[in-house]
Design a protein around this motif. Structure first.
Motif, mmCIF file in Angstrom:
data_model
loop_
_atom_site.group_PDB
_atom_site.id
_atom_site.type_symbol
_atom_site.label_atom_id
_atom_site.label_comp_id
_atom_site.label_asym_id
_atom_site.label_seq_id
_atom_site.Cartn_x
_atom_site.Cartn_y
_atom_site.Cartn_z
ATOM 1 N N MET B 151 0.829 -1.203 0.000
ATOM 2 C CA MET B 151 0.000 0.000 0.000
ATOM 3 C C MET B 151 0.868 1.259 0.000
ATOM 4 O O MET B 151 0.356 2.356 0.191
ATOM 5 C CB MET B 151 -0.903 0.012 1.226
ATOM 6 N N ARG B 228 -7.370 4.075 2.231
ATOM 7 C CA ARG B 228 -7.200 2.924 1.348
ATOM 8 C C ARG B 228 -7.741 1.633 1.950
ATOM 9 O O ARG B 228 -7.806 0.627 1.263
ATOM 10 C CB ARG B 228 -5.714 2.745 0.999
ATOM 11 N N GLY B 406 -4.822 -4.242 -1.730
ATOM 12 C CA GLY B 406 -5.081 -4.198 -0.294
ATOM 13 C C GLY B 406 -5.842 -5.421 0.180
ATOM 14 O O GLY B 406 -5.568 -5.959 1.254
#
Ligand code: SF4
Lengths: 163, 420
Positions: B151, B228, B406
């Protein structure tokens, strides 16, 4: 000395042979492919992480694209399903390219003498250095890489033409 | 709005595997006309954590279908164990889920012990618990480092691996190997704790909570991280159960299921610990649950250390456990046992058992079928990564391509675990 004087505008002269200069450049910044297969890849990650710090040997950049890398560390067991992919990755790398086989599985199949595992990655790729161990310790991998660098340093221009 | 096809379907699809028709039914009909794009992610991709291949159908950046293709690391471990004696099988189980080899050893040894009725001394049970929890911490360190790395948070990786090295050093003290120790054996552990282990462990439990705090301070309230991860890859509790999830991935959806509590093994019922639960079942909650598990593992280790019983570290049943070297010079019996066990091993009855434990990734189960002889007829492992990878399709539907990275990180899949 050379660097300092050149910063002061006083360019010195270094004489060397082309082979030495190029080999020096190749060993000093050899970028491995960001590529892991199995357990050995975890030790490869440890080698790059804080304690062992592979960047000391000019390898801090792992490229995810085979086009940008010079070295492929085959870290782990190569299955029959993976073998064509691995070969394709190798073919996509630009010369000069080197192969380091990390671990027993990649070197000879290890304990898995069975239907699923390629018995040594040298069946599909030309291997430069083998590193034994299951998994090899980070020190062993670093030793393998240094061995490879020694090998690269002794290359002659005739090898480049052939390679 | 009319969408112009980006690629000629016949061309791009045909390259994949012979015929377009093979894909019919797997992807939506829009892919057949070229309205959506088929994209191959992996098996060589930095964020698939190994050799996972995903076939994606994309509408712009949005995922319509996500089909995992596993088997790039199929090693035939189960088949290989069938040709080994029971004790030799332990070595092979190490290499399945290579982030926490101890859990694999544990489930296999438990299955062998249940099949043969072998006893495990109290001290061995406590040592096993300490090692299992250390393995959980080490495994979560790798998960955290690589998940954050995917990420874009580079530094967490370096910190997490620093602590993991400390644990690996401790494993090396015990077993002589950093990762693949094969330290657990049927009937106990390979050898007793070495003198330098406990001081190192004490040091570890002292400094580790602060390090976990460090990791959290880097991520928990980091706006980029929150953006995110929150609301991404949401799995409702019922769906999670239907998908066969387990471990932290299941608990993040709020289902209170932990085999250490539900079916305690190796004396887990003696220790006090909480089972952290999430609420939303998204990527952030899975992250959060694992961060809490760090603390709970340390808590268990502290209790196990304090109440470490004395006594033997391995069963004294000489029909299953080889005698110590020192006995060989004095007793003929010992020599016979030694010879028998190291040449042909022990035999187990023609019965079947299934044992499951809580690995760092979830429920890992071992099905073992004896033959009455010294080798098993069939060994099968039910592994958490396999279940979680098969859930990827449901989890990533209608998400952006970038979120898939993710989601893959949050289920903490290990391909060696799923493919074996
Ligand atoms: S050599 Fe050992 S550690 Fe490396 S991939 Fe093979 S089994 Fe795993």
């Amino acid at each position: 000395m050379g660097v300092v004087s050149s910063k002061l505008g006083n360019l010195g002269v270094v004489t060397t042979s082309l082979e030495d200069a190029i080999n020096w450049a190749r060993t000093g910044a050899m970028w491995p492919l960001l590529f892991g297969l199995a357990c050995c890849a975890i030790e490869m990650m440890s080698t790059q992480a804080s304690n062992y710090d592979l960047s000391r040997f000019g390898m801090e950049l792992n490229r995810a694209s085979p086009r940008q890398s010079d070295l492929i560390i085959v870290a782990g067991r190569v299955t029959r399903k993976m073998a064509p992919v691995l070969r394709q990755l190798y073919d996509q790398m630009a010369s000069p390219k080197y192969v380091l086989s990390m671990g027993d599985c990649a070197s000879c199949g290890g304990v898995y003498n069975n239907y699923a595992i390629v018995q040594g990655v040298d069946e599909i790729l030309p291997v430069d250095v083998y590193v034994a161990g299951c998994p090899p310790r980070p020190e062993q991998l670093i030793h393998g890489i240094l061995t490879l660098q020694e090998k690269v340093k002794t290359e002659r221009w005739t090898d480049w033409i052939k390679g | 709005m009319a969408i112009t096809p980006v690629a000629q379907p016949t061309e791009s699809v045909a390259k994949w595997e012979g015929s377009v028709e093979e894909l019919r039914g797997l992807v939506s009909d829009r892919a057949m006309t070229g309205e959506t794009l088929l994209l191959n992610m992996g098996p060589h991709h930095p964020s698939t954590h190994g050799v996972l291949r995903l076939l994606l159908e994309l509408d712009g950046e949005q995922i319509v279908t996500c089909m995992p293709d596993i088997g790039y690391l199929h090693t035939g471990i189960e088949k290989n164990i069938e040709s080994k004696t029971y004790e030799k099988g332990v070595t092979l189980t190490d290499r399945m889920d290579y982030l926490s080899p101890m859990s694999n050893n544990m489930v296999y040894c438990l299955a062998v012990e249940r099949l043969t009725g072998l006893d495990v001394p109290e001290r061995a049970q406590a040592i096993r618990v300490i090692c299992l929890e250390l393995a959980r911490i080490a495994s979560h360190c790798v998960w955290l480092g690589t998940h954050a790395l995917d990420m874009g948070a580079m530094s967490v990786f370096l910190y997490a691996f620093r602590e993991r090295e400390f644990i690996l050093d401790m494993f090396e003290m015990l077993s002589g190997q950093r990762m693949m120790g094969s330290y657990f054996r049927p009937g106990g552990v390979w050898r007793d704790l070495v003198p330098e282990f406990l001081p190192a462990l004490e040091k570890f439990v002292d400094f580790m909570p602060a390090k976990v705090g460090d990791y959290e301070s880097l991520l928990v309230s980091n706006p980029i991280w929150i953006d995110r991860t929150q609301g991404i890859g949401v799995v409702e509790p019922e769906e999670a159960l239907n998908l066969g999830m387990s471990g932290p991935t299941l608990r993040a959806s709020g289902v209170n299921w932990d085999i250490r509590k539900a079916e305690p093994y190796s004396g887990y019922d003696r220790y006090e610990f909480d089972v952290p639960l999430g609420e939303h079942g998204d990527v952030y909650d899975r992250f959060f649950v694992r961060m809490q598990e760090f603390r709970q593992s340390i808590r268990i280790i502290k209790q196990a250390m304090k109440a470490l019983p004395g006594g033997p570290f391995r069963s004294q049943n000489r029909k299953f456990v080889p005698p110590p070297r020192a006995e060989l010079g004095q007793s003929m019996e010992a020599v016979i046992h030694h010879f028998k066990l190291w040449t042909e091993g022990f035999s187990a009855p023609d019965e079947e058992v299934y044992v499951s434990i809580e690995s760092p990734r979830g429920e890992i189960g071992c099905y073992l079928h004896g033959t009455g002889d010294n080798k098993p007829r069939r060994v099968h492992f039910k592994t958490p990564s396999f279940m979680h990878i098969s859930a990827l399709g449901a989890m990533s539907k209608n998400h952006m391509l970038a979120d898939l990275v993710g989601i893959i990180g949050s289920i903490d899949c290990v391909l060696g675990d799923s493919d074996r």
